[in-house]
Design a protein around this motif. Sequence first.
Motif, mmCIF file in Angstrom:
data_model
loop_
_atom_site.group_PDB
_atom_site.id
_atom_site.type_symbol
_atom_site.label_atom_id
_atom_site.label_comp_id
_atom_site.label_asym_id
_atom_site.label_seq_id
_atom_site.Cartn_x
_atom_site.Cartn_y
_atom_site.Cartn_z
ATOM 1 N N TYR A 99 0.787 -42.538 -32.104
ATOM 2 C CA TYR A 99 0.398 -40.963 -32.182
ATOM 3 C C TYR A 99 0.644 -40.572 -30.756
ATOM 4 C CZ TYR A 99 -2.209 -36.940 -32.954
ATOM 5 O OH TYR A 99 -2.236 -35.650 -33.400
ATOM 6 N N ASP A 100 0.410 -41.134 -29.715
ATOM 7 C CA ASP A 100 0.542 -40.468 -28.451
ATOM 8 C C ASP A 100 1.934 -40.102 -28.109
ATOM 9 O OD1 ASP A 100 -2.195 -41.336 -27.651
ATOM 10 O OD2 ASP A 100 -1.607 -43.236 -26.750
ATOM 11 N N ILE A 101 2.865 -40.793 -28.904
ATOM 12 C CA ILE A 101 4.154 -40.093 -28.895
ATOM 13 C C ILE A 101 4.634 -39.252 -29.883
ATOM 14 C CG2 ILE A 101 6.553 -40.674 -29.020
ATOM 15 C CD1 ILE A 101 6.204 -43.577 -28.174
ATOM 16 N N ALA A 102 4.102 -39.411 -31.007
ATOM 17 C CA ALA A 102 4.293 -38.272 -32.422
ATOM 18 C C ALA A 102 3.619 -37.111 -32.130
ATOM 19 C CB ALA A 102 3.723 -39.242 -33.601
ATOM 20 N N LYS A 103 2.320 -37.309 -31.416
ATOM 21 C CA LYS A 103 1.759 -35.844 -31.289
ATOM 22 C C LYS A 103 2.613 -34.668 -30.768
ATOM 23 C CE LYS A 103 -0.943 -36.808 -27.180
ATOM 24 N NZ LYS A 103 -2.469 -37.029 -26.561
ATOM 25 N N ASP A 104 3.588 -35.169 -29.525
ATOM 26 C CA ASP A 104 4.346 -34.088 -29.079
ATOM 27 C C ASP A 104 5.503 -33.930 -29.868
ATOM 28 O OD1 ASP A 104 2.947 -34.319 -26.800
ATOM 29 O OD2 ASP A 104 4.098 -36.019 -26.081
ATOM 30 N N HIS A 105 5.840 -34.176 -31.160
ATOM 31 C CA HIS A 105 6.617 -34.031 -32.123
ATOM 32 C C HIS A 105 6.099 -33.250 -33.516
ATOM 33 C CE1 HIS A 105 9.682 -35.787 -29.557
ATOM 34 N NE2 HIS A 105 8.721 -36.725 -29.350
ATOM 35 N N LEU A 106 4.944 -32.872 -33.288
ATOM 36 C CA LEU A 106 4.146 -32.187 -34.431
ATOM 37 C C LEU A 106 4.451 -30.870 -34.795
ATOM 38 C CD1 LEU A 106 0.603 -33.774 -34.100
ATOM 39 C CD2 LEU A 106 2.094 -34.489 -35.886
ATOM 40 N N PHE A 107 4.616 -30.373 -36.015
ATOM 41 C CA PHE A 107 4.600 -28.939 -36.262
ATOM 42 C C PHE A 107 4.069 -28.725 -37.568
ATOM 43 C CE2 PHE A 107 8.394 -30.701 -37.897
ATOM 44 C CZ PHE A 107 8.868 -29.907 -38.978
ATOM 45 N N ILE A 108 3.813 -27.471 -37.828
ATOM 46 C CA ILE A 108 3.175 -26.967 -39.277
ATOM 47 C C ILE A 108 4.103 -26.358 -39.941
ATOM 48 C CG2 ILE A 108 1.024 -26.962 -38.147
ATOM 49 C CD1 ILE A 108 1.259 -23.802 -38.470
ATOM 50 N N ARG A 109 3.821 -26.502 -41.504
ATOM 51 C CA ARG A 109 4.750 -25.686 -42.479
ATOM 52 C C ARG A 109 3.595 -25.219 -43.248
ATOM 53 N NH1 ARG A 109 9.722 -29.849 -43.533
ATOM 54 N NH2 ARG A 109 11.084 -28.888 -42.075
ATOM 55 N N VAL A 110 3.982 -24.182 -44.039
ATOM 56 C CA VAL A 110 3.355 -23.532 -45.068
ATOM 57 C C VAL A 110 3.832 -23.455 -46.466
ATOM 58 C CG1 VAL A 110 2.352 -21.259 -45.602
ATOM 59 C CG2 VAL A 110 1.883 -21.911 -43.522
ATOM 60 N N SER A 111 3.054 -23.699 -47.457
ATOM 61 C CA SER A 111 3.463 -23.742 -48.941
ATOM 62 C C SER A 111 2.401 -23.386 -49.715
ATOM 63 C CB SER A 111 4.116 -25.127 -49.282
ATOM 64 O OG SER A 111 2.827 -26.153 -49.070
ATOM 65 N N SER A 112 2.825 -23.260 -51.179
ATOM 66 C CA SER A 112 1.870 -22.754 -51.913
ATOM 67 C C SER A 112 0.751 -23.894 -52.359
ATOM 68 C CB SER A 112 2.749 -22.489 -53.321
ATOM 69 O OG SER A 112 1.833 -22.432 -54.365
ATOM 70 N N ALA A 113 -0.373 -23.808 -52.233
ATOM 71 C CA ALA A 113 -1.229 -24.773 -52.634
ATOM 72 C C ALA A 113 -1.258 -25.171 -54.068
ATOM 73 C CB ALA A 113 -2.670 -24.347 -52.193
ATOM 74 N N GLU A 114 -1.138 -23.965 -55.044
ATOM 75 C CA GLU A 114 -1.078 -24.241 -56.420
ATOM 76 C C GLU A 114 0.113 -25.128 -56.801
ATOM 77 O OE1 GLU A 114 -1.899 -24.513 -60.252
ATOM 78 O OE2 GLU A 114 -3.250 -24.106 -58.653
ATOM 79 N N THR A 115 1.268 -24.902 -56.184
ATOM 80 C CA THR A 115 2.632 -25.481 -56.513
ATOM 81 C C THR A 115 2.639 -26.815 -56.252
ATOM 82 O OG1 THR A 115 3.593 -23.400 -56.397
ATOM 83 C CG2 THR A 115 5.163 -25.366 -56.208
ATOM 84 N N ASN A 116 1.867 -27.450 -55.096
ATOM 85 C CA ASN A 116 2.046 -28.723 -54.468
ATOM 86 C C ASN A 116 0.515 -29.084 -54.726
ATOM 87 O OD1 ASN A 116 4.563 -28.671 -52.884
ATOM 88 N ND2 ASN A 116 3.695 -26.351 -52.384
ATOM 89 N N LYS A 117 -0.252 -28.828 -55.543
ATOM 90 C CA LYS A 117 -1.584 -29.362 -55.537
ATOM 91 C C LYS A 117 -1.530 -31.145 -55.829
ATOM 92 C CE LYS A 117 -2.093 -28.329 -60.507
ATOM 93 N NZ LYS A 117 -3.013 -27.565 -61.618
ATOM 94 N N ASP A 118 -0.707 -31.470 -56.523
ATOM 95 C CA ASP A 118 -0.683 -32.830 -56.737
ATOM 96 C C ASP A 118 -0.151 -33.496 -55.487
ATOM 97 O OD1 ASP A 118 -1.215 -32.590 -59.173
ATOM 98 O OD2 ASP A 118 0.566 -32.720 -60.010
#
Length: 312
Positions: A99-118
């Motif tokens: 994680y000390d390395i991975a955290k520098d490569h983190l980013f977010i995405r946004v999607s539909s909560a209903e479509t992706n609920k599973d």
Amino acid sequence: MIKFESFCEEIRNNIKAFLPVTYENAEVSVMDYQKLNTTYKGLMVKKEDETITPTINMDQLYKAYQNQPGVTMESIYRRIADIVVESPIQVNLKSIMDYDIAKDHLFIRVSSAETNKDMLANVPHQLKEDLAITYHVAVSMDEEGLSSILIKNGLLKQYGITAEQLHEDAMKNSPRIMAPEVSSLGAMMKELIEKDLFMMSPEEREMLQESIRESAQMPSFFVVTNHQKINGAGALFYPEMLDNLGKVFGQNYFILPSSIHEMLVLPDNGEISADELRAMVTEVNATQVAPAERLTNNVYHYDVCNHDFKVC
């Protein structure tokens, strides 16, 4: 016409004949592959010394085989072989697992909560009304695009951190990995023409130019996305973005979920109602946006004084 199941099985059994001898002992598998907004059959060809390999969308290849004249099984094999040989993804697993390395490569995405609920049941996420913010590690980024891994609960547990810490680090790092970009709708459409991103025919170019002329008569929409203009809807939720847009407009505003790639924002000056905007989003989603790229049919509103984002 060969059925889809037989198509996948035939390719799984025969693809090695089209690959170099170095793939003689490679593992070939076909399995359900789940991404945000979509599930498909994925083919993977993995050599013993490879940690991660491309997942090839068999649904897309089958549609091409069905619908495009001249696409034969041999051409499908050769297309797959080119992808396998020319685009291997070699990843240092430490860059993902540490994680000390991975955290520098983190980013977010946004999607539909209903479509992706599973899927979201097994994925750390935060909800913004009916939109879900998920967290990803960028594996590689070049002129060909971005390769990334969705962080699921198992990986979060291995990191030994809380979901809150993951969110904080991803929000801090996202603007560096996927820099935000705000422009008028007309300016973005002109940029598409100038860069010829879609390899437009003269007829398509004229249609887009006509759309630009028509947009001059429409309310003043602004586009919020990222510099890559791919999976850019999440830029709306970058730190202080909502408040900064309010400062620019000097008033409350509406947010239209154009697609997973961008959000449209519009000052709430009384010229158009939420119902009219919702009808617009619903129609565009039904006629212009691919299912895998849709967010929702809702329209959102941001109250600048109360710092309140909500469904209209």
